[in-house]
Design an enzyme around this catalytic site. Sequence first.
Site, mmCIF file in Angstrom:
data_model
loop_
_atom_site.group_PDB
_atom_site.id
_atom_site.type_symbol
_atom_site.label_atom_id
_atom_site.label_comp_id
_atom_site.label_asym_id
_atom_site.label_seq_id
_atom_site.Cartn_x
_atom_site.Cartn_y
_atom_site.Cartn_z
ATOM 1 C CG LEU A 135 -1.826 -1.172 1.474
ATOM 2 C CD1 LEU A 135 -2.569 -1.011 2.796
ATOM 3 C CD2 LEU A 135 -2.803 -1.330 0.324
ATOM 4 C CG ASP A 136 0.407 4.360 -2.872
ATOM 5 O OD1 ASP A 136 1.339 3.673 -3.309
ATOM 6 O OD2 ASP A 136 -0.511 4.824 -3.583
ATOM 7 N NE ARG A 137 3.803 9.322 3.238
ATOM 8 C CZ ARG A 137 4.387 10.446 2.820
ATOM 9 N NH1 ARG A 137 5.675 10.627 2.991
ATOM 10 N NH2 ARG A 137 3.663 11.369 2.206
ATOM 11 N NE ARG A 236 -2.609 8.528 -5.045
ATOM 12 C CZ ARG A 236 -1.372 8.749 -4.597
ATOM 13 N NH1 ARG A 236 -0.595 7.727 -4.250
ATOM 14 N NH2 ARG A 236 -0.921 9.989 -4.505
#
Length: 296
Positions: A135-137, A236
Amino acid sequence: MDRKITYHIDAASAGLRIEQYLRRRGYSYQNLTQLKKMPESILVNSVWSYMRTTLKNGDILTVHIQENESSPHIPPVKLPLDIIYEDEDIIVVNKPAGMPIHPSLNNYRNSLANALMYYYQEQGEPFIFRCTNRLDRDTSGLTVIAKHLVSSSILSSMGVRHEIIREYLAVVRGSLKLSEGTIDAPIGRTGSSLIERRIDFEHGERAITHYRVIEEKNGHSLVSLILETGRTHQIRVHMKYIGHPLVGDYLYNPDMEFIDRQALHSHRLSFLHPVTAKQMEFTAPLPADMQRILNG
């Protein structure tokens, strides 16, 4: 990590060599090579055996995984850790927003890997960090980490075959024209950034996202998204492409009025257990910062 996995050989598997049987169970060639280097890692009826040994109906095959070293360059750090599920093969964590998965130059001691290294150090267990769904930060929610080389390999293969169902929740402004649909648009690099991605029908890799609006509230929509592919920043970029970028997304829609990170949450994971083949499903509720957008 010291793990013994036991298989009961039936008539359908009789006549197979051990290496053939384990390959059919999802073990990679690399797994078999690594196991050969471990002392007495393959036992048939409690007797050490070679990979080329032929199995018989009624045999009990034991695979003894022995990993005695931990991941280098990941310092253990005491950090909050929301463990949803754990057994001998996997651990499922609800990651908070703002926590990177891996250590990096600017985030060397605040990652999920640091937290897990501390967690296992406290138990006196070596641990090699192997995350399956990264997962992205600033994306919160569920991620599954393999606890040994075999579960890691099988989960990775399942991911490549799209056998891990990943459902995300996102908050966007306004109302979508269609309450559900599929976005099929290839994603590529922008050329000017190592991080940013864009829709690129000429050079991009195919990316497919299925979406469904759950509710509309306070001028925003809560959207469920299921990934069929796993491109960098796929949700996104795809949501921006259809005119509804995620609120709080500093890269694609710096709309920070209600939240200071992209409003994206890994809500549900569903997959077959890599060792037992039992159906597993986990959910994590919408975090408070995303709920506040909807509540106003």
